[in-house]
Design an enzyme around this catalytic site. Structure first.
Site, short mmCIF file in Angstrom:
data_model
loop_
_atom_site.label_atom_id
_atom_site.label_comp_id
_atom_site.label_asym_id
_atom_site.label_seq_id
_atom_site.Cartn_x
_atom_site.Cartn_y
_atom_site.Cartn_z
N ASP A 29 0.81 -1.53 0.38
CA ASP A 29 -0.04 -0.08 -0.14
C ASP A 29 0.99 1.09 0.10
O ASP A 29 1.90 1.12 0.73
CB ASP A 29 -0.70 0.20 0.57
CG ASP A 29 -1.64 1.33 1.49
OD1 ASP A 29 -2.97 0.62 1.05
OD2 ASP A 29 -1.34 2.30 1.06
N ILE A 30 0.48 2.40 -1.07
CA ILE A 30 1.33 3.79 -1.30
C ILE A 30 1.08 4.62 -0.45
O ILE A 30 2.11 5.38 0.47
CB ILE A 30 1.82 4.17 -2.33
CG1 ILE A 30 -0.07 4.17 -2.75
CG2 ILE A 30 1.87 3.55 -3.28
CD1 ILE A 30 -0.12 5.78 -3.45
N GLU A 88 -12.42 3.54 -0.90
CA GLU A 88 -11.51 4.91 -1.77
C GLU A 88 -11.71 4.40 -3.22
O GLU A 88 -11.10 4.38 -3.90
CB GLU A 88 -10.14 4.45 -0.97
CG GLU A 88 -8.99 5.57 -2.17
CD GLU A 88 -7.52 5.56 -1.18
OE1 GLU A 88 -7.50 5.64 -0.01
OE2 GLU A 88 -6.67 5.82 -2.01
N HIS A 93 -10.18 -5.03 -2.87
CA HIS A 93 -8.36 -6.14 -2.38
C HIS A 93 -8.44 -6.31 -0.67
O HIS A 93 -9.17 -5.42 0.21
CB HIS A 93 -7.80 -4.83 -2.50
CG HIS A 93 -8.41 -3.05 -2.06
ND1 HIS A 93 -8.99 -3.36 -2.68
CD2 HIS A 93 -8.15 -2.85 -0.40
CE1 HIS A 93 -9.30 -2.00 -2.34
NE2 HIS A 93 -8.57 -1.54 -0.75
N HIS A 95 -7.08 -5.94 2.28
CA HIS A 95 -5.83 -4.89 3.09
C HIS A 95 -5.15 -5.98 4.34
O HIS A 95 -5.65 -6.97 5.10
CB HIS A 95 -6.15 -3.76 4.46
CG HIS A 95 -6.31 -2.89 3.55
ND1 HIS A 95 -5.42 -1.74 2.93
CD2 HIS A 95 -7.86 -2.51 2.93
CE1 HIS A 95 -6.20 -0.92 2.22
NE2 HIS A 95 -8.07 -1.52 2.34
P1 AMP Z 1 -10.50 1.40 0.22
O1 AMP Z 1 -10.48 1.33 -0.32
O2 AMP Z 1 -10.86 2.36 1.05
O3 AMP Z 1 -9.43 -0.15 0.89
O4 AMP Z 1 -7.95 1.79 0.53
C1 AMP Z 1 -7.99 1.88 -0.61
C2 AMP Z 1 -6.14 1.91 -0.45
O5 AMP Z 1 -5.42 1.44 -1.48
C3 AMP Z 1 -5.95 3.12 0.71
O6 AMP Z 1 -4.79 2.08 1.78
C4 AMP Z 1 -5.13 3.36 -0.44
O7 AMP Z 1 -3.10 3.93 0.34
C5 AMP Z 1 -4.25 2.43 -0.86
N1 AMP Z 1 -4.13 3.33 -3.03
C6 AMP Z 1 -4.67 3.75 -3.32
N2 AMP Z 1 -3.80 4.09 -4.43
C7 AMP Z 1 -2.58 2.98 -4.25
C8 AMP Z 1 -1.31 2.87 -5.20
N3 AMP Z 1 -1.23 3.33 -6.48
N4 AMP Z 1 -0.36 1.42 -4.82
C9 AMP Z 1 -1.15 1.35 -3.80
N5 AMP Z 1 -1.69 1.40 -2.90
C10 AMP Z 1 -2.43 2.07 -3.26
#
Ligand code: AMP
Length: 130
Positions: A29-30, A88, A93, A95
């Site tokens: 995760d970035i 988001e 995905h 975590h």
């Molecule tokens: P959520 O959709 O709420 O489960 O969160 C999306 C997750 O994706 C967040 O923790 C972000 O930090 C992560 N994220 C968003 N864009 C990227 C990316 N380009 N590479 C890696 N992680 C990402």
């Protein structure tokens, strides 16, 4: 518009990759809650986890388990926490978050790591996959 994770899968944008199969990819995760915070993603772009077929869901969990075992070998932690949100990024995905403290599951506490550290960490986790 393809999701940001589909763009990663299609190599249109980079990631700190840990593992990849025909069906799944795992990368850091970035914006990590904790060092080693990893996302396990099906290549098929599906919005919600419980809309997946039972088979794909179970295969994603097996893939996530393998990554979590490598993660726990690599990053000192009490245990690996699991969360599914998707508010988001509407592309399924899982975590995986190495935990020492409950606040690391809140998505408010964030770690800062350099590009070099993230690259090195992704390689170390990948090397611990069986
Ligand atoms: P959520 O959709 O709420 O489960 O969160 C999306 C997750 O994706 C967040 O923790 C972000 O930090 C992560 N994220 C968003 N864009 C990227 C990316 N380009 N590479 C890696 N992680 C990402």
């Amino acid at each position: 518009m393809p999701s940001i994770f589909t763009q990663i899968i299609n190599k249109e944008i980079p990631c700190y990759k840990i593992a990849e199969t025909d069906q799944f990819i795992a990368f850091l995760d970035i914006n990590p809650n904790a060092k080693g915070h990893t996302l396990c993603v099906p290549k098929q772009e599906i919005n919600k986890i419980f809309d997946m077929s039972e088979k794909l869901y179970l295969d994603l969990m097996c893939f996530s388990r393998e990554v979590a075992i490598a993660l726990e070998k690599t990053v000192p932690c009490k245990r690996v926490g699991v969360s599914v949100i998707g508010l988001e990024v509407p592309h399924v995905h899982v975590h995986l978050i190495p935990l020492n403290d409950m606040k690391q599951m809140t998505f408010q506490h964030k770690e800062t790591q350099s590009e070099g550290e993230l690259n090195a960490l992704a390689k170390q986790i990948a090397n611990n996959l069986v």
